[in-house]
Design an enzyme around this catalytic site. Structure first.
Site, PDB file in Angstrom:
ATOM      1  N   LYS A  22       2.205  -3.210   7.338  1.00  0.00           N
ATOM      2  CA  LYS A  22       2.488  -3.408   5.910  1.00  0.00           C
ATOM      3  C   LYS A  22       3.944  -3.017   5.604  1.00  0.00           C
ATOM      4  O   LYS A  22       4.621  -3.675   4.813  1.00  0.00           O
ATOM      5  CB  LYS A  22       1.526  -2.590   5.040  1.00  0.00           C
ATOM      6  N   THR A  59       0.818  -1.217   0.000  1.00  0.00           N
ATOM      7  CA  THR A  59       0.000   0.000   0.000  1.00  0.00           C
ATOM      8  C   THR A  59       0.857   1.275   0.000  1.00  0.00           C
ATOM      9  O   THR A  59       1.994   1.260   0.485  1.00  0.00           O
ATOM     10  CB  THR A  59      -0.885  -0.002   1.264  1.00  0.00           C
ATOM     11  N   ASP A  60       0.275   2.360  -0.474  1.00  0.00           N
ATOM     12  CA  ASP A  60       0.984   3.649  -0.420  1.00  0.00           C
ATOM     13  C   ASP A  60       1.085   4.188   1.012  1.00  0.00           C
ATOM     14  O   ASP A  60       1.849   5.116   1.279  1.00  0.00           O
ATOM     15  CB  ASP A  60       0.306   4.687  -1.330  1.00  0.00           C
ATOM     16  N   GLU A  61       0.279   3.613   1.940  1.00  0.00           N
ATOM     17  CA  GLU A  61       0.276   4.149   3.313  1.00  0.00           C
ATOM     18  C   GLU A  61       1.623   3.972   4.015  1.00  0.00           C
ATOM     19  O   GLU A  61       1.878   4.633   5.017  1.00  0.00           O
ATOM     20  CB  GLU A  61      -0.836   3.500   4.139  1.00  0.00           C
ATOM     21  N   TYR A  84      -1.805  -0.284  11.019  1.00  0.00           N
ATOM     22  CA  TYR A  84      -1.946  -0.976   9.724  1.00  0.00           C
ATOM     23  C   TYR A  84      -0.742  -0.703   8.831  1.00  0.00           C
ATOM     24  O   TYR A  84      -0.092  -1.627   8.323  1.00  0.00           O
ATOM     25  CB  TYR A  84      -3.239  -0.537   9.015  1.00  0.00           C
TER      26      TYR A  84
HETATM   27  P1  NAD Z   1      -9.623  -7.239   2.171  1.00  0.00           P
HETATM   28  O1  NAD Z   1      -9.634  -6.982   3.639  1.00  0.00           O
HETATM   29  O2  NAD Z   1     -10.857  -6.953   1.371  1.00  0.00           O
HETATM   30  O3  NAD Z   1      -9.247  -8.767   1.890  1.00  0.00           O
HETATM   31  C1  NAD Z   1      -8.234  -9.438   2.599  1.00  0.00           C
HETATM   32  C2  NAD Z   1      -8.401 -10.930   2.351  1.00  0.00           C
HETATM   33  O4  NAD Z   1      -7.367 -11.601   3.074  1.00  0.00           O
HETATM   34  C3  NAD Z   1      -9.737 -11.501   2.851  1.00  0.00           C
HETATM   35  O5  NAD Z   1     -10.300 -12.345   1.876  1.00  0.00           O
HETATM   36  C4  NAD Z   1      -9.354 -12.276   4.099  1.00  0.00           C
HETATM   37  O6  NAD Z   1     -10.210 -13.380   4.355  1.00  0.00           O
HETATM   38  C5  NAD Z   1      -7.927 -12.706   3.772  1.00  0.00           C
HETATM   39  N1  NAD Z   1      -7.138 -12.955   4.979  1.00  0.00           N
HETATM   40  C6  NAD Z   1      -7.043 -12.154   6.077  1.00  0.00           C
HETATM   41  N2  NAD Z   1      -6.262 -12.723   7.007  1.00  0.00           N
HETATM   42  C7  NAD Z   1      -5.845 -13.917   6.479  1.00  0.00           C
HETATM   43  C8  NAD Z   1      -5.007 -14.952   6.963  1.00  0.00           C
HETATM   44  N3  NAD Z   1      -4.468 -14.900   8.183  1.00  0.00           N
HETATM   45  N4  NAD Z   1      -4.769 -16.024   6.159  1.00  0.00           N
HETATM   46  C9  NAD Z   1      -5.324 -16.089   4.930  1.00  0.00           C
HETATM   47  N5  NAD Z   1      -6.150 -15.146   4.432  1.00  0.00           N
HETATM   48  C10 NAD Z   1      -6.403 -14.067   5.194  1.00  0.00           C
HETATM   49  O7  NAD Z   1      -8.373  -6.438   1.620  1.00  0.00           O
HETATM   50  P2  NAD Z   1      -8.177  -5.677   0.228  1.00  0.00           P
HETATM   51  O8  NAD Z   1      -8.671  -4.305   0.373  1.00  0.00           O
HETATM   52  O9  NAD Z   1      -8.675  -6.535  -0.863  1.00  0.00           O
HETATM   53  O10 NAD Z   1      -6.571  -5.600   0.193  1.00  0.00           O
HETATM   54  C11 NAD Z   1      -5.809  -6.669  -0.343  1.00  0.00           C
HETATM   55  C12 NAD Z   1      -4.340  -6.333  -0.252  1.00  0.00           C
HETATM   56  O11 NAD Z   1      -4.071  -5.151  -0.975  1.00  0.00           O
HETATM   57  C13 NAD Z   1      -3.856  -6.075   1.173  1.00  0.00           C
HETATM   58  O12 NAD Z   1      -2.568  -6.616   1.292  1.00  0.00           O
HETATM   59  C14 NAD Z   1      -3.820  -4.565   1.287  1.00  0.00           C
HETATM   60  O13 NAD Z   1      -2.843  -4.150   2.211  1.00  0.00           O
HETATM   61  C15 NAD Z   1      -3.451  -4.181  -0.131  1.00  0.00           C
HETATM   62  N6  NAD Z   1      -3.936  -2.863  -0.579  1.00  0.00           N
HETATM   63  C16 NAD Z   1      -5.252  -2.503  -0.428  1.00  0.00           C
HETATM   64  C17 NAD Z   1      -5.695  -1.269  -0.922  1.00  0.00           C
HETATM   65  C18 NAD Z   1      -7.147  -0.832  -0.813  1.00  0.00           C
HETATM   66  O14 NAD Z   1      -7.471   0.306  -1.150  1.00  0.00           O
HETATM   67  N7  NAD Z   1      -8.073  -1.687  -0.374  1.00  0.00           N
HETATM   68  C19 NAD Z   1      -4.781  -0.413  -1.553  1.00  0.00           C
HETATM   69  C20 NAD Z   1      -3.440  -0.816  -1.663  1.00  0.00           C
HETATM   70  C21 NAD Z   1      -3.043  -2.042  -1.192  1.00  0.00           C
HETATM   71  O1  DAU Z   2      -4.118   4.008   0.502  1.00  0.00           O
HETATM   72  C1  DAU Z   2      -4.353   2.634   0.416  1.00  0.00           C
HETATM   73  C2  DAU Z   2      -5.191   2.182   1.591  1.00  0.00           C
HETATM   74  O2  DAU Z   2      -6.497   2.676   1.377  1.00  0.00           O
HETATM   75  C3  DAU Z   2      -5.199   0.674   1.770  1.00  0.00           C
HETATM   76  O3  DAU Z   2      -3.904   0.228   2.060  1.00  0.00           O
HETATM   77  C4  DAU Z   2      -6.160   0.269   2.897  1.00  0.00           C
HETATM   78  O4  DAU Z   2      -6.226  -1.146   2.992  1.00  0.00           O
HETATM   79  C5  DAU Z   2      -7.517   0.826   2.566  1.00  0.00           C
HETATM   80  O5  DAU Z   2      -8.433   0.512   3.597  1.00  0.00           O
HETATM   81  C6  DAU Z   2      -7.459   2.341   2.348  1.00  0.00           C
HETATM   82  O6  DAU Z   2      -7.151   3.015   3.602  1.00  0.00           O
HETATM   83  P1  DAU Z   2      -7.886   4.385   4.014  1.00  0.00           P
HETATM   84  O7  DAU Z   2      -7.791   4.539   5.473  1.00  0.00           O
HETATM   85  O8  DAU Z   2      -7.434   5.508   3.161  1.00  0.00           O
HETATM   86  O9  DAU Z   2      -9.404   4.008   3.556  1.00  0.00           O
HETATM   87  P2  DAU Z   2     -10.819   4.216   4.256  1.00  0.00           P
HETATM   88  O10 DAU Z   2     -11.853   3.856   3.241  1.00  0.00           O
HETATM   89  O11 DAU Z   2     -10.908   3.572   5.590  1.00  0.00           O
HETATM   90  O12 DAU Z   2     -10.887   5.794   4.486  1.00  0.00           O
HETATM   91  C7  DAU Z   2     -10.738   6.690   3.401  1.00  0.00           C
HETATM   92  C8  DAU Z   2     -10.798   8.096   3.956  1.00  0.00           C
HETATM   93  O13 DAU Z   2     -12.133   8.359   4.433  1.00  0.00           O
HETATM   94  C9  DAU Z   2      -9.887   8.310   5.141  1.00  0.00           C
HETATM   95  O14 DAU Z   2      -9.357   9.631   5.086  1.00  0.00           O
HETATM   96  C10 DAU Z   2     -10.818   8.175   6.363  1.00  0.00           C
HETATM   97  C11 DAU Z   2     -12.137   8.674   5.834  1.00  0.00           C
HETATM   98  N1  DAU Z   2     -13.361   8.044   6.419  1.00  0.00           N
HETATM   99  C12 DAU Z   2     -13.425   6.686   6.430  1.00  0.00           C
HETATM  100  C13 DAU Z   2     -14.524   6.053   6.960  1.00  0.00           C
HETATM  101  C14 DAU Z   2     -14.612   4.548   7.003  1.00  0.00           C
HETATM  102  C15 DAU Z   2     -14.402   8.833   6.874  1.00  0.00           C
HETATM  103  O15 DAU Z   2     -14.349  10.060   6.822  1.00  0.00           O
HETATM  104  N2  DAU Z   2     -15.504   8.191   7.388  1.00  0.00           N
HETATM  105  C16 DAU Z   2     -15.604   6.840   7.467  1.00  0.00           C
HETATM  106  O16 DAU Z   2     -16.644   6.327   7.994  1.00  0.00           O
END
Ligand code: NAD
Ligand code: DAU
Length: 357
Positions: free
Chosen positions: A167, A137-139, A163
């Site tokens: 990562k 992730t970019d975080e 988190y």
């Molecule tokens: P998600 O939470 O939707 O899915 C995670 C999956 O991992 C789920 O299916 C869960 O059952 C599985 N999992 C969790 N713990 C596990 C374990 N111990 N063993 C096996 N499986 C397990 O997450 P996502 O949003 O799809 O993110 C996927 C990946 O991409 C993550 O590594 C996250 O850090 C990265 N990522 C997410 C975002 C985003 O915006 N969502 C952006 C950049 C990177």
């Molecule tokens: O940047 C990549 C990341 O983006 C991934 O690595 C993470 O897995 C993914 O969850 C996401 O993280 P964020 O914290 O940016 O996403 P989230 O949707 O939780 O929140 C987006 C923005 O909105 C953040 O600034 C917090 C705000 N927010 C979020 C929620 C859930 C609100 O204002 N209200 C809310 O109820």
């Protein structure tokens, strides 16, 4: 090619599994997932019977399970997405992030390394034709405060939440295994994804769900935090590109140069939903409620995606407005999916996170 995809039942993983199963019928795709609250096999119902697809239920924190699985199936490649992914949950329960994201990743590295070394030729040629791709992730880069700044692959790590710290630690381990054992690793760091199957604890699907059900729209702080949004299918396409064309040992930042303040996204969603639901303009925006900010809330993320665009030729396919329209349409057409994931444990989570905020 026997390819292991971890976390394939989650949001992004399910789009990656679908893309690989349909685009590469000659590959055997194995989806390893623990099926936590975020994992949902309904995300993959359209491809579950494909002849080149196998689901394996398992936990990456279980080292013995991983060793046995690698002993049974000679994987050529790994795309590792399994993780705990929600920042708010990491604030209330950091240890589960350490276990899955850090320990789980090291377990997976060990299982791949040991099996590839045991089955291959001696020395580093044991890794010929193999590839371990870590999706991050970019975080990990922290929070930007200067509007001219973007995250580059060379930006120093500065994670600010449990988190992102977990990562970042996992990224460091993957690079350390590349350096120390010469494992064939490649990494990518992506910005915020949105799209179909997004779990409704995250901003965009949570707002869609609350607008639909006339619940308050909880905007953290002043709503001025900025995120850089990418349609999930474009992230899956980028993962395909990095897996096949990425240079071993390299990192690729993935994003669509698409920054939005949270409050602007919420207004856009309100207007879109009013139109789709036939409500008078301005109805949904009345639900906007400013709530206590997230602890340690990162101000701005913004990816410089020039490296993957210039060196590997990847480009996002959708503009944000079009992607958001598709996303809203998907949620409105998949009410049963949303009802299933927002029943049960989700209610307890929501009460705990928002009731007294
Ligand atoms: P998600 O939470 O939707 O899915 C995670 C999956 O991992 C789920 O299916 C869960 O059952 C599985 N999992 C969790 N713990 C596990 C374990 N111990 N063993 C096996 N499986 C397990 O997450 P996502 O949003 O799809 O993110 C996927 C990946 O991409 C993550 O590594 C996250 O850090 C990265 N990522 C997410 C975002 C985003 O915006 N969502 C952006 C950049 C990177
Ligand atoms: O940047 C990549 C990341 O983006 C991934 O690595 C993470 O897995 C993914 O969850 C996401 O993280 P964020 O914290 O940016 O996403 P989230 O949707 O939780 O929140 C987006 C923005 O909105 C953040 O600034 C917090 C705000 N927010 C979020 C929620 C859930 C609100 O204002 N209200 C809310 O109820």
């Amino acid at each position: 090619m026997k390819l292991l995809i971890t976390g394939g039942a989650g949001f992004i993983g399910s789009h990656v599994v679908r893309l690989f199963v349909t685009k590469y019928p000659e590959y055997q795709i194995y989806n390893l997932d623990k099926l936590t609250y975020a994992g949902n096999l309904a995300n993959l119902s359209d491809i579950e019977n494909a002849p080149n697809y196998t689901f394996i239920k398992g936990d990456i924190t279980d080292a013995k399970f991983l060793e046995d699985m690698f002993a049974e199936i000679p994987f050529d490649g790994v795309i590792h997405l399994a993780a705990e992914s929600h920042v708010d949950r990491s604030i209330t329960d950091p240890m589960s992030f350490v276990m899955t994201n850090v320990v789980g990743t090291v377990n997976l590295l060990n299982a791949a390394k040991n099996s590839w070394q045991a089955n291959g030729a001696g020395g580093t040629s044991a890794f010929d034709g193999k590839r371990f791709y870590h999706v991050s992730t970019d975080e990990v880069y922290g929070s930007l405060h200067n509007p001219d700044e973007f995250f580059l692959e060379t930006t120093p790590y500065d994670p600010q939440s449990p988190y992102s710290a977990s990562k970042a630690a996992s990224d460091h381990f993957v690079r350390a295994y590349g350096n120390t054992y010469k494992m064939p690793v490649v990494l990518s760091n992506c910005s915020n994804n949105y799209g179909p199957n997004h779990f409704p604890e995250k901003l965009i699907p949570l707002m869609i769900h609350n607008i639909q059900t006339n619940k308050p729209l909880p905007v953290y702080g002043k709503g001025e935090n900025v995120r850089d949004w990418l349609f999930v299918v474009d992230h899956a396409r980028a993962i395909d590109t990095v897996f096949h064309k990425g240079v071993l040992g390299e990192t690729y930042n993935i994003g669509g140069f698409n920054e939005w303040k949270n409050i602007d996204i919420v207004h856009l969603l309100c207007a879109t939903m009013d139109r789709k639901l036939g409500r008078p303009e301005g109805t949904s925006a009345k639900l906007i409620t400013y709530v206590t900010d997230r602890a340690g809330h990162d101000l701005r993320y913004a990816i410089d995606a020039n490296k993957i665009m210039n060196e590997l030729g990847w480009q996002p396919s959708l503009q944000f407005e079009e992607g958001l329209e598709k996303t809203v349409d998907w949620f409105l057409a998949n009410q049963e999916w949303l009802d299933n994931v927002t029943s049960g444990a989700y209610q307890t989570y929501y009460q705990g996170m928002y009731a007294n905020r």
